[in-house]
Every structure is written in structure tokens, then in C-alpha cells.
Design a protein around this motif. Structure first.
Motif, short mmCIF file in Angstrom:
data_model
loop_
_atom_site.label_atom_id
_atom_site.label_comp_id
_atom_site.label_asym_id
_atom_site.label_seq_id
_atom_site.Cartn_x
_atom_site.Cartn_y
_atom_site.Cartn_z
N SER A 162 -8.83 1.24 58.70
CA SER A 162 -9.07 0.64 60.02
C SER A 162 -9.20 1.75 61.04
N GLU A 163 -10.09 1.57 61.99
CA GLU A 163 -10.31 2.55 63.05
C GLU A 163 -10.37 1.84 64.39
N VAL A 164 -9.86 2.49 65.42
CA VAL A 164 -9.98 1.98 66.78
C VAL A 164 -11.25 2.56 67.39
N VAL A 165 -12.16 1.70 67.81
CA VAL A 165 -13.41 2.12 68.41
C VAL A 165 -13.26 2.10 69.93
N ASP A 166 -13.67 3.18 70.59
CA ASP A 166 -13.57 3.30 72.05
C ASP A 166 -12.15 3.01 72.52
N PRO A 167 -11.18 3.88 72.17
CA PRO A 167 -9.78 3.60 72.51
C PRO A 167 -9.52 3.53 74.01
N ASN A 168 -10.39 4.11 74.85
CA ASN A 168 -10.17 4.09 76.30
C ASN A 168 -10.76 2.86 76.96
N ALA A 169 -11.42 1.99 76.18
CA ALA A 169 -11.99 0.78 76.77
C ALA A 169 -10.88 -0.18 77.17
N PRO A 170 -11.14 -1.05 78.15
CA PRO A 170 -10.11 -2.02 78.55
C PRO A 170 -9.62 -2.86 77.38
N VAL A 171 -10.54 -3.24 76.50
CA VAL A 171 -10.16 -3.97 75.29
C VAL A 171 -10.75 -3.23 74.09
N PRO A 172 -10.00 -2.30 73.48
CA PRO A 172 -10.53 -1.56 72.33
C PRO A 172 -10.88 -2.50 71.19
N SER A 173 -11.93 -2.17 70.49
CA SER A 173 -12.31 -2.95 69.32
C SER A 173 -11.99 -2.16 68.05
N PHE A 174 -12.03 -2.85 66.92
CA PHE A 174 -11.65 -2.24 65.66
C PHE A 174 -12.84 -2.26 64.69
N ALA A 175 -12.86 -1.27 63.83
CA ALA A 175 -13.85 -1.22 62.75
C ALA A 175 -13.10 -1.03 61.44
N PHE A 176 -13.65 -1.55 60.36
CA PHE A 176 -12.99 -1.49 59.06
C PHE A 176 -13.94 -0.92 58.01
N PRO A 177 -14.29 0.35 58.12
CA PRO A 177 -15.23 0.93 57.15
C PRO A 177 -14.55 1.23 55.82
N VAL A 178 -15.37 1.40 54.78
CA VAL A 178 -14.90 1.90 53.49
C VAL A 178 -15.31 3.36 53.40
N LEU A 179 -14.33 4.23 53.23
CA LEU A 179 -14.57 5.67 53.17
C LEU A 179 -14.41 6.15 51.74
N ASN A 180 -15.06 7.26 51.44
CA ASN A 180 -14.90 7.91 50.14
C ASN A 180 -13.90 9.06 50.28
N ALA A 181 -12.68 8.83 49.79
CA ALA A 181 -11.69 9.91 49.79
C ALA A 181 -12.17 11.01 48.85
N GLY A 182 -11.92 12.27 49.22
CA GLY A 182 -12.43 13.37 48.41
C GLY A 182 -11.95 13.34 46.98
N SER A 183 -10.63 13.13 46.78
CA SER A 183 -10.09 13.09 45.43
C SER A 183 -8.78 12.32 45.42
N LEU A 184 -8.49 11.74 44.28
CA LEU A 184 -7.27 10.97 44.07
C LEU A 184 -6.80 11.23 42.65
N GLY A 185 -5.53 11.53 42.50
CA GLY A 185 -4.97 11.78 41.18
C GLY A 185 -3.88 10.78 40.85
N ILE A 186 -3.78 10.40 39.59
CA ILE A 186 -2.74 9.50 39.12
C ILE A 186 -2.24 10.02 37.78
N TYR A 187 -0.92 10.14 37.65
CA TYR A 187 -0.36 10.43 36.34
C TYR A 187 0.85 9.54 36.10
N GLY A 188 1.13 9.28 34.84
CA GLY A 188 2.24 8.39 34.55
C GLY A 188 2.51 8.27 33.07
N ALA A 189 3.42 7.36 32.75
CA ALA A 189 3.81 7.11 31.36
C ALA A 189 4.19 5.65 31.20
N GLU A 190 3.99 5.13 30.02
CA GLU A 190 4.33 3.74 29.72
C GLU A 190 4.99 3.66 28.35
#
Length: 326
Positions: A162-190
């Protein structure tokens, strides 16, 4: 809404349509190196195209503010995803294996775009997953013990923020983009076990450990006076990734002679604390919780008929399954 003493009615309607065409071809071959060792190779080709159409119409009690925003986009993504597995049959009751495989999730479009600033496509995400494991049976087959350790390396992980668009506006609006994170790692055991100590009684237990982390995650957000600020989110934790999960279950089958059989089962499920959103805020988390379930199943002697009655979440535990900053 109100503007001073003037009431304002507000209605927003959304009409969107997404068409996805997916084509794939897959091949796999297994080669026996010896009586105990075998190797399996696989390769998949995937091609996906997406066509997206969206209109957002807003209606106010003051028609001068009415309007309709239209968003049309299309794209196509292709990927080759190989896999390889080595199996070593130590004994007839014990198997060791190692595997590596690549995964692919196609890109897409921001389905929350209500203005031009929020439009745009995001890229596919890819993952390489590596696993070492063992599958074993003991005590004449009455005890099964399986275990595995794994590591997953994501690139361009798709993250909704979620992002705040125009935070200085009297009524800021929100945007909900999908971003590509550079990298994500997961390790585990079961580890999982199934034990049949006596005829009719089955005991099960599973436990899993998971550690997920961003190796690199930056995003561009709008700062004061609509300036662009680069925010480093690499220290955040990925959502829906509790460190610990566990389950214990038991079932017992009673013979009813000509009336068939009755099986009574119950289990306990545990899930550790986890974030429910890419945005790491305390209100967007779910603390650790447990669920208890029970089930009774009757089956006819001919196994033609079966009926079940059960109860999920017997203790009426209240828990959140999703959350987002808004």
C-alpha cells in the motif's frame, strides 16, 4: 461523507475482466543408474498471455465530481522450468532423495488501479527450490517417518503493498500496486510420522520450521511535495510465513459387523505468529493459535455408502486470515 454541513453521497462501481490463455508442454524421464540409484529429469515450457480490462466509475451527489476511469492492458510471458531428482534406495524400507527445480508464476496487472498512477504490469516471479529428504518405514511397516530440509531462492517475488499518494493533499488517496521484490529466501525443515500401534488405531504427527526473509526489496514511494523516495524494505518479514507449524491427530476404526465400521478421529493444529500483509505493521499480524477438530465417519460393509459428521474449530478460536493497510 460531508463537506461542511453538506452531505455527500458516494458510490464506486468496478467492472473488470481478465482473460488468461496458458499453454504448456512437459516431459520427464527416469534413468536407473543402478539397482539402488535412479535419476529423473524433467522440463516444462509454459506460455501465458493475459488481456485485462477495467473501468472504475465514481458517482457523487455533486455530479461535477463524477467520472469513469478505464484501464486496458495485455502482455505475455514464457518460461522454461527444469527439474532434477536423485533417488537412493538404501534398503527396501528406506529412501534418500535430493531434488532441485525451478518454478514460474506469470506476471499480471494491478487489479486495484483507480487512477493512471496505479496502472501498469508487474513481472513474473521465479524460484529455485532445493530439497534433501528421507522416507522410511519401520516395525514391519507400522511406523512411517519422513523428513526433509529445503531452501527456496525467489527472484522478482510479487508483493502487494500500500502507498499513500500525494500525502500533502487535504485528503490523501491510496494506491495498492504489486511490486517485484528483488529477492526472497526461504529455508526450513519438516518431519512427519504415522504410527499404527494396533489394528484400527492410527496416530499422526507433523512439525515444520520455516524461515523466510527478503534478500533485497526496494520500492519507490511518493514523499512530501510529491517527490519520489526510495524505501528499503529488506529488513521486513514476508507475510504468511510462521516459523513453526504442527499437527497431531489420532483415529480409531470400530468394526460394526454387518453394519460396517465407524471411525472416530480428532486432531490439533498449531500455527505460529505471522504477518498477514507485506506491510509490516502490528495490526496486520496474527498471533500463534491452535485449532481442534473432530470427525466421525460411518462406512457400510460393502463400502458402497459412507457418511460423516464433524466439527471444525471446536473451541471457536477467532483468527485473522488476511489483512491489508488501508
Amino acid at each position: 461523507l460531508t463537506l461542511g454541513a453538506l452531505p455527500l453521497t458516494f458510490l464506486r462501481t468496478v467492472d473488470d475482466d481478465l482473460q488468461t490463455d496458458s499453454y504448456a508442454a512437459f516431459g520427464q524421464a527416469t534413468y536407473k543408474v543402478s539397482d539402488q540409484v535412479s535419476a529423473t529429469l524433467g522440463l516444462r515450457y509454459t506460455s501465458e498471455s493475459k488481456d485485462y480490462f477495467r473501468t472504475t466509475s465514481t458517482f457523487y451527489s455533486l455530479p461535477a465530481f463524477d467520472g469513469t476511469f478505464e484501464y486496458v492492458d495485455d502482455d505475455r510471458w514464457d518460461a522454461f522450468t527444469p527439474s532434477v531428482t536423485l533417488d537412493y534406495q538404501v534398503t527396501s524400507d528406506s529412501l534418500l532423495y535430493a531434488s532441485a527445480g525451478r518454478g514460474f508464476k506469470s506476471g499480471g496487472f494491478n487489479g486495484r488501479a483507480n487512477e493512471a498512477a496505479s496502472t501498469g504490469a508487474y513481472d513474473p516471479e521465479y524460484v529455485w527450490t532445493y530439497e534433501l529428504g528421507s522416507k522410511n518405514t519401520f516395525a514391519g511397516g507400522s511406523l512411517r517417518v519422513n523428513g526433509a530440509v529445503f531452501y527456496s531462492d525467489y527472484t522478482d517475488f510479487q508483493a502487494r503493498v500500500s502507498e499513500v499518494v500525494d500525502p500533502n493533499a487535504p485528503v490523501p488517496s491510496f494506491a495498492f500496486p504489486v511490486l517485484n521484490a528483488g529477492s526472497l529466501g526461504i529455508y526450513g525443515a519438516e518431519l512427519e510420522t504415522t504410527w499404527v500401534p494396533l489394528t484400527g488405531l492410527t496416530l499422526q504427527a507433523q512439525v515444520g520450521f520455516l524461515n523466510a526473509y527478503y534478500g533485497e526489496f526496494t520500492e519507490e514511494v511518493r514523499g512530501p511535495n510529491n517527490t519520489v523516495v526510495i524505501r528499503d524494505r529488506s529488513g521486513d518479514e514476508p507475510p504468511f510465513a510462521p516459523n513453526w507449524t504442527a499437527r497431531v491427530g489420532a483415529s480409531y476404526e470400530f468394526g460394526l459387523d454387518d453394519m460396517g465400521s465407524l471411525t472416530l478421529a480428532a486432531d490439533w493444529n498449531y500455527r505460529g505468529k505471522a504477518w498477514l500483509s507485506v506491510d509490516n505493521r502490528d495490526v496486520l499480524t496474527q498471533d500463534a493459535f491452535s485449532l481442534f477438530n473432530a470427525l466421525a465417519t460411518w462406512q457400510s460393509q460393502s463400502k458402497t455408502w459412507r457418511g460423516s459428521v464433524g466439527m471444525k474449530n471446536i473451541t471457536d478460536e477467532v483468527y485473522k486470515v488476511d489483512a491489508q493497510e488501508f
